[in-house]
Write a protein that holds these residues in place. Structure first.
Motif, short mmCIF file in Angstrom:
data_model
loop_
_atom_site.label_atom_id
_atom_site.label_comp_id
_atom_site.label_asym_id
_atom_site.label_seq_id
_atom_site.Cartn_x
_atom_site.Cartn_y
_atom_site.Cartn_z
N LEU A 1 4.28 2.95 -6.69
CA LEU A 1 3.10 3.81 -6.68
C LEU A 1 3.46 5.27 -6.91
O LEU A 1 2.58 6.09 -7.20
CB LEU A 1 2.34 3.66 -5.36
CG LEU A 1 1.79 2.26 -5.05
CD1 LEU A 1 1.15 2.24 -3.67
CD2 LEU A 1 0.78 1.83 -6.12
N THR A 2 4.74 5.59 -6.79
CA THR A 2 5.17 6.99 -6.93
C THR A 2 6.30 7.18 -7.93
O THR A 2 6.65 8.32 -8.24
CB THR A 2 5.63 7.56 -5.57
OG1 THR A 2 6.65 6.72 -5.02
CG2 THR A 2 4.45 7.62 -4.60
N SER B 1 0.81 -1.22 0.00
CA SER B 1 0.00 0.00 0.00
C SER B 1 0.85 1.27 0.00
O SER B 1 0.33 2.37 -0.19
CB SER B 1 -0.93 0.01 1.22
OG SER B 1 -0.17 0.02 2.42
N LEU C 1 -1.64 5.00 -12.89
CA LEU C 1 -0.94 5.88 -11.95
C LEU C 1 -0.49 7.15 -12.66
O LEU C 1 0.14 7.10 -13.72
CB LEU C 1 0.28 5.16 -11.37
CG LEU C 1 -0.01 3.94 -10.49
CD1 LEU C 1 1.30 3.23 -10.13
CD2 LEU C 1 -0.74 4.37 -9.22
N LEU D 1 -0.03 -5.43 -8.26
CA LEU D 1 0.70 -4.17 -8.20
C LEU D 1 1.43 -3.88 -9.50
O LEU D 1 1.49 -2.73 -9.95
CB LEU D 1 1.71 -4.22 -7.05
CG LEU D 1 2.65 -3.00 -6.91
CD1 LEU D 1 1.85 -1.74 -6.55
CD2 LEU D 1 3.72 -3.26 -5.85
#
Length: 327
Positions: free
Chosen positions: A103-104, A98, A270, A261
């Motif tokens: 994710l970034t 998470s 994203l 993911l």
């Protein structure tokens, strides 16, 4: 289909490596036009000139470590996905799903190409802690000798040639500002072997043969098989990387979380992967979004004729004959 003009190809004798600078050596290599950027022929492979320069430098100076893992691919054969999977598998004890770097950060920012470190000097790899994950588009025969000498692990992913060609054609036209190549011209050149890091089939065969001879050192993956069964492919990859999933992890659905993911759907949604640039060089702009076009198996039918498909199938079949490799 348009044929490459004879006048576009210059074929001087390839120079022997000497005390001259690598750039001087590259300037003397056989060159050919026709794609948005010209390519040079170095040791039987067509390369972008600045890649050839970096590869020569790496051959002279790169110091592999025994625990290095090299992620090797032909361009547009699942490189972005493989980078994401390998990083997530080997770092799963460090990051929560998470709150994960993927994710970034773009996968290509997390693992740079050995010969094209984004915005970094080639010496950056020397500062990376072990064990290192390193990526490359280099053919096996052009890898620095220290990779073989230290027995580094190599993970290679291959893709159906027709899909790889279409993806590469789209990618090349998207990143080159004001320059493009029509499909027929690009296809004819691909069939001749004239393609970045090509011939495509020679690139595949080198890694395939090494995977047969040294299965403990080289893992040969097929994009289509991975797409069909991503969970088992992730388990196989983890085992090869020396970090297999435990029974508790499998019961807890960790392999499935890795797949989720790193999926095309997740990564392409994203904002960090779809807005902005990885880097630019003169009239070449590498948009982050260019690495997430479709990723579909069999997308070639939407762009190529059946005749073109049959022609490329025949070429690949002939090139792979007797090797045991089927794509």
């Amino acid at each position: 289909m348009a044929q490459a003009k004879e006048s576009e190809t210059k074929m001087p004798t390839e120079p022997v490596i000497s005390s001259e600078s690598h750039l001087d050596l590259v300037s003397k290599l056989p060159t050919r036009e026709g794609l948005p950027l010209s390519l040079v022929l170095y040791k039987n492979y067509w390369l972008l000139p600045h890649h050839a320069d970096k590869i020569m430098l790496l051959q002279d100076s790169f110091n592999a470590r025994p625990d290095d893992t090299i992620l090797a691919t032909n361009p547009k054969c699942g490189t972005t996905w493989l980078k994401a999977l390998a990083f997530t598998i080997t770092n799963r004890s460090r990051y929560d799903f998470s709150n994960h770097p993927l994710l970034t950060s773009h996968p290509h920012e997390i693992i740079s190409f050995l010969e094209v470190p984004l915005g970094k000097e080639l010496t950056y790899v020397e500062k990376l802690p072990s064990p290192r994950l390193l990526a490359t588009h280099m053919p096996l025969s052009l890898l620095p000798k220290s990779v073989a000498n230290h027995g580094c692990r190599i993970v290679y992913i291959c893709r159906e040639p027709k899909d790889a060609f279409v993806s590469g054609w789209h990618f090349g036209n998207e990143i080159h500002i004001g320059r493009s190549t029509d499909l027929d011209t690009a296809f004819n050149m691909f069939c001749e072997g004239y393609w970045p890091n090509g011939p495509f089939w020679d690139h595949c065969l080198e890694y395939w043969k090494e995977s047969i001879a040294r299965p403990d050192r080289v893992l040969f993956l097929k994009y289509e098989e991975m797409m069909a069964d991503p969970v088992n492919s992730v388990k196989r990859l983890a085992t090869f990387l020396g970090d297999p999933f435990t029974g508790d992890e499998e019961e807890g659905g960790v392999p499935e979380e890795v797949v989720r993911l790193c999926s095309f759907k997740m990564l392409s949604e994203l904002q960090t992967n779809m807005i902005g640039e990885l880097h630019r060089r003169e009239n070449v702009v590498f948009k982050k979004s260019a690495y997430f076009r479709r990723g579909k198996v069999g997308d070639w039918v939407n762009h190529m004729s059946e005749e073109m498909g049959r022609k490329l199938d025949y070429i690949v079949e002939e090139k792979f004959k007797g090797s045991g490799l089927l794509l």
